[in-house]
Design an enzyme around this catalytic site. Structure first.
Site, PDB file in Angstrom:
ATOM      1  CG  ASP A  36      -1.717   1.143   1.500  1.00 12.24           C
ATOM      2  OD1 ASP A  36      -1.514   2.164   0.805  1.00 12.24           O
ATOM      3  OD2 ASP A  36      -2.591   1.074   2.383  1.00 12.24           O
ATOM      4  CG  ASN A  47      -6.674   4.399  -0.556  1.00 11.64           C
ATOM      5  OD1 ASN A  47      -5.595   3.919  -0.197  1.00 11.64           O
ATOM      6  ND2 ASN A  47      -7.154   4.253  -1.782  1.00 11.64           N
ATOM      7  CB  SER A  93     -10.982  13.378 -12.066  1.00  8.84           C
ATOM      8  OG  SER A  93     -12.296  13.319 -12.556  1.00  8.84           O
ATOM      9  CE1 TYR A 152     -12.062   9.325  -8.001  1.00 15.38           C
ATOM     10  CE2 TYR A 152     -13.722  10.740  -9.019  1.00 15.38           C
ATOM     11  CZ  TYR A 152     -12.531  10.043  -9.096  1.00 15.38           C
ATOM     12  OH  TYR A 152     -11.797  10.090 -10.251  1.00 15.38           O
ATOM     13  CE  LYS A 209      -8.620  10.933  -8.293  1.00 13.81           C
ATOM     14  NZ  LYS A 209      -7.311  10.285  -8.305  1.00 13.81           N
ATOM     15  CG  LEU A 268     -21.645   4.334 -21.091  1.00  9.67           C
ATOM     16  CD1 LEU A 268     -23.086   3.917 -20.797  1.00  9.67           C
ATOM     17  CD2 LEU A 268     -21.614   5.642 -21.899  1.00  9.67           C
ATOM     18  NE  ARG A 274     -19.876  12.345 -17.662  1.00  5.88           N
ATOM     19  CZ  ARG A 274     -21.008  13.024 -17.421  1.00  5.88           C
ATOM     20  NH1 ARG A 274     -21.455  13.924 -18.276  1.00  5.88           N
ATOM     21  NH2 ARG A 274     -21.687  12.796 -16.312  1.00  5.88           N
ATOM     22  NE  ARG A 320     -24.166   7.893 -12.603  1.00  3.31           N
ATOM     23  CZ  ARG A 320     -23.096   7.289 -13.109  1.00  3.31           C
ATOM     24  NH1 ARG A 320     -22.901   5.997 -12.881  1.00  3.31           N
ATOM     25  NH2 ARG A 320     -22.239   7.936 -13.867  1.00  3.31           N
ATOM     26  CG  ASP A 330     -24.584  11.129 -14.041  1.00  2.00           C
ATOM     27  OD1 ASP A 330     -23.397  10.920 -13.732  1.00  2.00           O
ATOM     28  OD2 ASP A 330     -25.324  10.256 -14.549  1.00  2.00           O
TER      29      ASP A 330
HETATM   30  C1  UD1 Z   1     -17.346   9.727 -12.999  1.00  2.00           C
HETATM   31  C2  UD1 Z   1     -16.607  10.959 -12.560  1.00  2.00           C
HETATM   32  C3  UD1 Z   1     -15.168  10.857 -12.926  1.00  2.00           C
HETATM   33  C4  UD1 Z   1     -14.573   9.632 -12.354  1.00  2.00           C
HETATM   34  C5  UD1 Z   1     -15.332   8.434 -12.837  1.00  2.00           C
HETATM   35  C6  UD1 Z   1     -14.752   7.249 -12.132  1.00  2.00           C
HETATM   36  C7  UD1 Z   1     -17.819  13.029 -12.543  1.00  2.00           C
HETATM   37  C8  UD1 Z   1     -18.339  14.134 -13.371  1.00  2.00           C
HETATM   38  N1  UD1 Z   1     -17.169  12.104 -13.204  1.00  2.00           N
HETATM   39  O1  UD1 Z   1     -17.389   9.781 -14.410  1.00  2.00           O
HETATM   40  O2  UD1 Z   1     -14.467  11.949 -12.403  1.00  2.00           O
HETATM   41  O3  UD1 Z   1     -13.231   9.535 -12.686  1.00  2.00           O
HETATM   42  O4  UD1 Z   1     -16.705   8.581 -12.531  1.00  2.00           O
HETATM   43  O5  UD1 Z   1     -15.579   6.181 -12.109  1.00  2.00           O
HETATM   44  O6  UD1 Z   1     -17.966  12.951 -11.346  1.00  2.00           O
HETATM   45  N2  UD1 Z   1     -24.206   5.985 -17.731  1.00  2.00           N
HETATM   46  C9  UD1 Z   1     -25.417   5.413 -18.049  1.00  2.00           C
HETATM   47  N3  UD1 Z   1     -25.662   4.142 -17.616  1.00  2.00           N
HETATM   48  C10 UD1 Z   1     -24.751   3.415 -16.897  1.00  2.00           C
HETATM   49  C11 UD1 Z   1     -23.514   4.017 -16.574  1.00  2.00           C
HETATM   50  C12 UD1 Z   1     -23.280   5.315 -17.007  1.00  2.00           C
HETATM   51  O7  UD1 Z   1     -26.248   6.014 -18.692  1.00  2.00           O
HETATM   52  O8  UD1 Z   1     -25.050   2.268 -16.524  1.00  2.00           O
HETATM   53  C13 UD1 Z   1     -23.915   7.351 -18.205  1.00  2.00           C
HETATM   54  C14 UD1 Z   1     -23.728   8.342 -17.079  1.00  2.00           C
HETATM   55  O9  UD1 Z   1     -24.943   8.934 -16.723  1.00  2.00           O
HETATM   56  C15 UD1 Z   1     -22.773   9.335 -17.725  1.00  2.00           C
HETATM   57  C16 UD1 Z   1     -21.954   8.484 -18.698  1.00  2.00           C
HETATM   58  O10 UD1 Z   1     -22.696   7.302 -18.897  1.00  2.00           O
HETATM   59  O11 UD1 Z   1     -23.468  10.286 -18.474  1.00  2.00           O
HETATM   60  C17 UD1 Z   1     -20.584   8.141 -18.176  1.00  2.00           C
HETATM   61  O12 UD1 Z   1     -20.719   7.608 -16.877  1.00  2.00           O
HETATM   62  P1  UD1 Z   1     -19.496   6.960 -16.081  1.00  2.00           P
HETATM   63  O13 UD1 Z   1     -18.779   6.004 -16.938  1.00  2.00           O
HETATM   64  O14 UD1 Z   1     -20.011   6.483 -14.762  1.00  2.00           O
HETATM   65  O15 UD1 Z   1     -18.485   8.172 -15.862  1.00  2.00           O
HETATM   66  P2  UD1 Z   1     -18.738   9.622 -15.240  1.00  2.00           P
HETATM   67  O16 UD1 Z   1     -19.888   9.628 -14.319  1.00  2.00           O
HETATM   68  O17 UD1 Z   1     -18.695  10.590 -16.353  1.00  2.00           O
END
Ligand code: UD1
Length: 340
Positions: free
Chosen positions: A61, A103, A128, A153, A157, A204, A235, A298, A301
């Protein structure tokens, strides 16, 4: 010539493992520190297969001061550190804020305490785009004001950026580049390393590939009534190998540039894509139809964010090379190695 040694904390993680590969390919000697709390030792095998060489690693660690001192004593003459090691689940950080502060902030403070004793000055930090919160203007430049974080989180950062900036100002023994990542996706073209989400993916692209592989029944898109062309979030999705290469140029800059360095760079593509565009690009590039539904938004977001990458282009000479389709195809190729 001997390779300059670069310690990579979190070097078995998603972005870290790709950075290890690119560092070695560029002539550096990466040294991995990872406690495997959110990664697997099998990643080391993948790295070894790609590079055809074993990369030294330490299962510790990086918040453990004694263990860190032992590594630095053993390795000697470390030229720089890239600090990836951190917890990264936004939702979990809301449930367990103390674990995140301890952490993410704690390990940075330990590294900064120990580094001067070993003459290590160069430090690249994984930040980030979350530090911009919901931005008032798009695209965001490095001068776009940061906003209060929407999660512990995100706050870690921001706090780590502030700590690094303050320490670099106060001493001549820290030179640092803060890289603000946008959304990393994809996997190494060899499909020997990639993203390994624990449990149900929150991000995503791993959710998409697991749905395509039949591990998840359907993707839920979080809201389609945002003020964007198709109503879904925007994004800036950057191919993880491109992102990894940004670390190589950052390290190069720290090693070459004289004097004090405290710099921040956005690392994205400069393109914004909606969630639906990602889904359709995935279908197009892989030929797989994706089962998806529209669900409620969510909490926390950001409706839309993407990078202005002028500074990284001009000052680091950094350029992305892969399209969204290529990055998604690599993620699918990797997913198939996990399920077959
Ligand atoms: C978030 C954080 C980012 C971090 C990352 C780590 C913010 C703005 N961003 O990214 O700093 O490094 O998490 O995990 O806080 N989505 C769906 N369905 C899903 C999953 C995601 O629709 O099942 C959409 C989300 O609403 C978003 C996009 O996909 O619009 C990307 O989501 P995700 O991959 O979770 O990343 P962020 O939320 O952008």
């Amino acid at each position: 010539m001997e390779r300059a040694k670069i310690v990579v904390t979190g070097g078995a993680g998603f972005i870290g493992s790709h950075a290890v590969v690119e560092l070695y390919a560029a002539g550096y000697q990466p040294i991995i520190i990872d406690d495997f709390s959110n990664s697997k030792e099998s990643v080391l095998r993948g790295i070894q297969e790609i590079l055809e060489v074993e990369v030294p690693y330490y299962n510790i660690d990086c918040g453990d001061e004694t263990a860190l001192r032992d590594v630095f004593t053993q390795e000697k003459d470390i030229q720089g550190i890239i600090h990836f090691a951190a917890f990264k689940a936004v939702g979990e950080s809301v449930q367990k804020p103390l674990a995140y502060y301890r952490n993410n902030v704690g390990s940075l403070m330990t590294l900064l305490k120990v580094m001067p004793d070993f003459g290590i000055e160069n430090f690249v930090f994984s930040s980030s785009c979350t530090v911009y919160g919901i931005p008032d203007q798009l695209p965001v430049t490095e001068d776009t004001p940061t906003k209060p974080a929407t999660s512990p989180y995100g706050n870690t950062k921001k706090i780590c950026e502030d700590i690094l900036t303050d320490v670099a100002k106060a001493t001549t023994s820290l030179r640092t580049i803060l890289l603000r990542y946008f959304n990393p996706i994809g996997a190494h073209p060899s499909a020997k390393i990639g993203e390994l989400p624990l449990g149900v993916p929150q991000n995503l692209v791993p959710f998409i590939t697991q749905t395509a592989a039949g591990i998840r029944e359907k993707l839920t898109i979080y809201g389609n009534t945002y003020d964007t062309p198709d109503g879904t979030n925007i994004r800036d999705y950057i191919y993880v190998v491109d992102l990894a290469k940004a670390h190589v140029v950052a390290v190069q800059r720290l090693l070459e540039k004289k004097g004090e360095v405290v710099e921040v760079f956005n690392v994205g593509t400069g393109r914004g894509n909606t969630v639906l565009e990602v889904v359709h690009a995935f279908e197009k590039s892989t030929g797989v139809n994706l089962n998806y539904v529209i669900g409620p938004p969510r909490t926390g977001d950001v409706p839309a964010i993407y990078a202005d990458v002028t500074k990284a282009t001009n000052e680091l000479g950094f350029q992305t090379t892969s399209s969204l389709e290529e990055a998604l195809a690599s993620a699918w190729k990797w997913q198939q190695t996990l399920t077959n």
